[in-house]
Write an enzyme that holds these catalytic residues in place. Structure first.
Site, PDB file in Angstrom:
ATOM      1  N   CYS A  65       5.351  10.175  -3.186  1.00 60.90           N
ATOM      2  CA  CYS A  65       5.603   9.570  -4.505  1.00 60.90           C
ATOM      3  C   CYS A  65       6.260  10.585  -5.441  1.00 60.90           C
ATOM      4  O   CYS A  65       5.836  11.741  -5.521  1.00 60.90           O
ATOM      5  CB  CYS A  65       4.280   9.070  -5.098  1.00 60.90           C
ATOM      6  SG  CYS A  65       4.496   8.202  -6.667  1.00 60.90           S
ATOM      7  N   CYS A  69       1.103  12.737 -10.837  1.00 58.88           N
ATOM      8  CA  CYS A  69      -0.291  12.488 -11.233  1.00 58.88           C
ATOM      9  C   CYS A  69      -1.198  13.543 -10.580  1.00 58.88           C
ATOM     10  O   CYS A  69      -1.253  13.634  -9.346  1.00 58.88           O
ATOM     11  CB  CYS A  69      -0.709  11.081 -10.820  1.00 58.88           C
ATOM     12  SG  CYS A  69       0.507   9.838 -11.292  1.00 58.88           S
ATOM     13  N   CYS A  72      -3.750  12.826  -7.590  1.00 57.89           N
ATOM     14  CA  CYS A  72      -3.394  11.925  -6.479  1.00 57.89           C
ATOM     15  C   CYS A  72      -3.028  12.656  -5.194  1.00 57.89           C
ATOM     16  O   CYS A  72      -2.352  13.689  -5.212  1.00 57.89           O
ATOM     17  CB  CYS A  72      -2.237  11.038  -6.914  1.00 57.89           C
ATOM     18  SG  CYS A  72      -1.889   9.723  -5.733  1.00 57.89           S
ATOM     19  N   CYS A 109      -6.040  -6.133  -2.256  1.00 59.76           N
ATOM     20  CA  CYS A 109      -5.242  -5.324  -3.184  1.00 59.76           C
ATOM     21  C   CYS A 109      -4.301  -4.427  -2.393  1.00 59.76           C
ATOM     22  O   CYS A 109      -4.758  -3.618  -1.577  1.00 59.76           O
ATOM     23  CB  CYS A 109      -6.145  -4.440  -4.030  1.00 59.76           C
ATOM     24  SG  CYS A 109      -7.463  -5.334  -4.834  1.00 59.76           S
ATOM     25  N   CYS A 140      -3.770  -8.949  -5.204  1.00 61.60           N
ATOM     26  CA  CYS A 140      -3.566  -7.947  -6.252  1.00 61.60           C
ATOM     27  C   CYS A 140      -2.561  -6.950  -5.721  1.00 61.60           C
ATOM     28  O   CYS A 140      -2.571  -6.645  -4.523  1.00 61.60           O
ATOM     29  CB  CYS A 140      -4.887  -7.253  -6.575  1.00 61.60           C
ATOM     30  SG  CYS A 140      -4.707  -5.929  -7.805  1.00 61.60           S
ATOM     31  N   CYS A 200      -5.426  -5.916 -14.205  1.00 67.31           N
ATOM     32  CA  CYS A 200      -6.470  -5.016 -13.716  1.00 67.31           C
ATOM     33  C   CYS A 200      -6.085  -3.631 -14.225  1.00 67.31           C
ATOM     34  O   CYS A 200      -5.068  -3.083 -13.805  1.00 67.31           O
ATOM     35  CB  CYS A 200      -6.520  -5.049 -12.194  1.00 67.31           C
ATOM     36  SG  CYS A 200      -7.620  -3.806 -11.481  1.00 67.31           S
ATOM     37  N   ARG A 272     -15.200  -2.718 -12.241  1.00 72.36           N
ATOM     38  CA  ARG A 272     -15.293  -2.313 -10.826  1.00 72.36           C
ATOM     39  C   ARG A 272     -15.716  -0.852 -10.693  1.00 72.36           C
ATOM     40  O   ARG A 272     -15.082   0.043 -11.254  1.00 72.36           O
ATOM     41  CB  ARG A 272     -13.960  -2.526 -10.103  1.00 72.36           C
ATOM     42  CG  ARG A 272     -14.042  -2.134  -8.607  1.00 72.36           C
ATOM     43  CD  ARG A 272     -12.821  -2.545  -7.794  1.00 72.36           C
ATOM     44  NE  ARG A 272     -12.518  -3.938  -7.992  1.00 72.36           N
ATOM     45  CZ  ARG A 272     -11.433  -4.386  -8.616  1.00 72.36           C
ATOM     46  NH1 ARG A 272     -10.538  -3.549  -9.052  1.00 72.36           N
ATOM     47  NH2 ARG A 272     -11.246  -5.671  -8.788  1.00 72.36           N
TER      48      ARG A 272
HETATM   49  N1  SAM Z   1       1.360   4.191  -7.609  1.00 72.09           N
HETATM   50  C1  SAM Z   1       0.710   3.195  -8.337  1.00 72.09           C
HETATM   51  C2  SAM Z   1       0.317   3.656  -9.713  1.00 72.09           C
HETATM   52  O1  SAM Z   1       0.049   4.832  -9.891  1.00 72.09           O
HETATM   53  O2  SAM Z   1       0.275   2.825 -10.608  1.00 72.09           O
HETATM   54  C3  SAM Z   1      -0.500   2.608  -7.658  1.00 72.09           C
HETATM   55  C4  SAM Z   1      -1.416   3.410  -6.812  1.00 72.09           C
HETATM   56  S1  SAM Z   1      -2.454   4.583  -7.663  1.00 72.09           S
HETATM   57  C5  SAM Z   1      -3.101   5.478  -6.327  1.00 72.09           C
HETATM   58  C6  SAM Z   1      -3.770   3.611  -8.352  1.00 72.09           C
HETATM   59  C7  SAM Z   1      -4.827   4.311  -9.154  1.00 72.09           C
HETATM   60  O3  SAM Z   1      -5.782   4.915  -8.293  1.00 72.09           O
HETATM   61  C8  SAM Z   1      -4.428   5.421 -10.082  1.00 72.09           C
HETATM   62  O4  SAM Z   1      -3.898   4.956 -11.281  1.00 72.09           O
HETATM   63  C9  SAM Z   1      -5.747   6.140 -10.314  1.00 72.09           C
HETATM   64  O5  SAM Z   1      -6.424   5.602 -11.427  1.00 72.09           O
HETATM   65  C10 SAM Z   1      -6.524   5.862  -9.025  1.00 72.09           C
HETATM   66  N2  SAM Z   1      -6.665   7.091  -8.224  1.00 72.09           N
HETATM   67  C11 SAM Z   1      -5.702   7.684  -7.500  1.00 72.09           C
HETATM   68  N3  SAM Z   1      -6.158   8.805  -6.894  1.00 72.09           N
HETATM   69  C12 SAM Z   1      -7.457   8.924  -7.246  1.00 72.09           C
HETATM   70  C13 SAM Z   1      -8.474   9.893  -6.964  1.00 72.09           C
HETATM   71  N4  SAM Z   1      -8.234  10.960  -6.207  1.00 72.09           N
HETATM   72  N5  SAM Z   1      -9.704   9.705  -7.470  1.00 72.09           N
HETATM   73  C14 SAM Z   1      -9.949   8.617  -8.247  1.00 72.09           C
HETATM   74  N6  SAM Z   1      -9.027   7.677  -8.564  1.00 72.09           N
HETATM   75  C15 SAM Z   1      -7.789   7.831  -8.083  1.00 72.09           C
HETATM   76 FE1  SF4 Z   2       2.327   8.038  -7.283  1.00 69.90          FE
HETATM   77 FE2  SF4 Z   2      -0.249   8.592  -6.933  1.00 69.90          FE
HETATM   78 FE3  SF4 Z   2       0.786   8.654  -9.378  1.00 69.90          FE
HETATM   79 FE4  SF4 Z   2       0.488   6.265  -8.109  1.00 69.90          FE
HETATM   80  S1  SF4 Z   2      -1.136   7.647  -8.758  1.00 69.90           S
HETATM   81  S2  SF4 Z   2       2.289   6.984  -9.267  1.00 69.90           S
HETATM   82  S3  SF4 Z   2       0.880   6.919  -5.997  1.00 69.90           S
HETATM   83  S4  SF4 Z   2       1.354  10.023  -7.656  1.00 69.90           S
END
Ligand code: SAM
Ligand code: SF4
Ligand code: DTB
Length: 331
Positions: A65, A69, A72, A109, A140, A200, A272
């Site tokens: 990606c 973030c 992630c 989802c 979702c 959501c 959730r």
């Molecule tokens: N890429 C898309 C986005 O960021 O909108 C969707 C997937 S992203 C992985 C969905 C959500 O998962 C993130 O916004 C975050 O809140 C949660 N998330 C991701 N990694 C996580 C982690 N290591 N621990 C807890 N929540 C996490």
């Molecule tokens: Fe990409 Fe992870 Fe951020 Fe979603 S949360 S935009 S998958 S880096």
């Protein structure tokens, strides 16, 4: 500590004026038993307290990606060692959804590690929505930022929910993500709402934010023109190689307080208990359910990280006398 009577016991009336920061902080700081009593009362007014909704996640496009973030596993900017994959085939996604339905999930989802969907991918995701819906599952998707046109396309395909988290307070957001803004997130949520898709939206606890950041995150959600129907509260899963791999774990009591506050500020939404349950004790999860959490992800895997799995969840729910909620009637 304020007593219960020192804090307004009325919800903003009739159901929806805005909540103030002062009220939200005072509720959060109530003595624990008063807070939980109030949260459980709000919960019972709106839901069956002994049922929880079961959702299942699938990563339809994993890793690589472009976003940064800090939490992630899927950011190309972190060395998390994750295998990158292409968008899955539609048939394979539908096969996986069928298995999830057999496992008791009522909502499916699908998540993609994109900044936003490319036009060339829209036909596939639309086919996924139609195929999963045909199994009589709620659908979702979480695909990153959506334009109003993309939201309309997904709505037309029959998508029930779109997940897009604000993650934290507007103030703390730039400490975690720099490649897009808090405002960008709100814009996508507006596009989703405008298209008529249920929202959501939630966030993560345990990224080094203060209690005020957590409260402000919930206030932003609760004070949207209409609050999200579904509010995922994730406890950070520290991912080795990510920027937040060494974040200090959250005090479980503070985590329960946040669940309770989410329930009180958004009494009609599903809250959730999302990522991080694998590291939670059964007792912590039980208190989160008492505080108003009424949805979980089931199965061994979330998107890339581990989840408790069906044996542990079945045992926990049985011991708590909680049963899976039937699928909501389609509107
Ligand atoms: N890429 C898309 C986005 O960021 O909108 C969707 C997937 S992203 C992985 C969905 C959500 O998962 C993130 O916004 C975050 O809140 C949660 N998330 C991701 N990694 C996580 C982690 N290591 N621990 C807890 N929540 C996490
Ligand atoms: Fe990409 Fe992870 Fe951020 Fe979603 S949360 S935009 S998958 S880096
Ligand atoms: C949400 O708030 N939590 C889910 C879902 N929305 C997409 C994702 C949790 C991801 C946990 C980390 C992982 O599996 O990689």
């Amino acid at each position: 500590m304020p007593s219960v009577s020192a804090v307004s016991t009325q919800y903003p009336s009739p159901d929806r004026d805005t909540w103030t920061t002062t009220d939200a902080r005072a509720i959060y700081e109530l003595p624990f038993n008063d807070l939980l009593f109030r949260a459980q009362s709000a919960h019972r007014e709106n839901f069956n307290p002994n049922q929880i909704q079961l959702s299942k996640l699938l990563s339809i496009k994993t890793g690589g990606c472009p976003e940064d973030c800090g939490y992630c596993s899927q950011s190309a900017r972190s060395a998390t060692g994750l295998n990158v994959s292409r968008l899955m085939d539609v048939d394979q996604v539908i096969d996986e959804a069928r298995k999830a339905k057999d496992g008791g999930a009522t909502r499916y989802c699908m998540g993609a590690a994109w900044r936003s969907p490319k036009q060339r991918d829209m036909d596939s995701v639309v086919a996924m929505v139609r195929g999963v819906k045909a199994l009589n599952l709620e659908t979702c998707m979480t695909l990153g930022m959506l334009s109003s046109g993309q939201a309309a396309t997904l709505a037309e395909a029959g998508l029930d929910y779109y997940n897009h988290n604000i993650d934290t307070s507007e103030r703390f957001y730039p400490k975690i993500i720099t490649t897009r803004s808090f405002g960008n997130r709100i814009e996508t949520l507006e596009n989703v709402r405008q298209a008529g898709i249920k929202m959501c939206a939630g966030g993560i606890i345990g990224m080094g934010e203060t209690p005020e950041d957590r409260i402000d995150m919930l206030l932003t959600l609760a004070n949207l023109p209409s609050p999200p129907e579904s509010v995922p509260v994730n406890m950070l899963i520290p991912i080795p190689g990510s920027k937040l791999s060494d974040a200090t774990p959250v005090d479980p009591i503070e985590f329960i307080r946040i669940i309770a506050l989410a329930r009180i500020l958004m009494p009609k939404s599903h809250v959730r208990l999302s990522a991080g349950r694998k590291n939670m004790s059964d007792e912590l999860q039980a208190l989160c359910f008492f505080a108003g959490a009424n949805s979980i992800f089931v199965g061994d895997t979330l998107l890339t990280a581990a989840n408790p799995g069906s044996d542990r969840d079945t045992s926990l729910l049985r011991r708590l006398g909680i049963s899976p909620a039937p699928m909501a009637a389609a509107k």
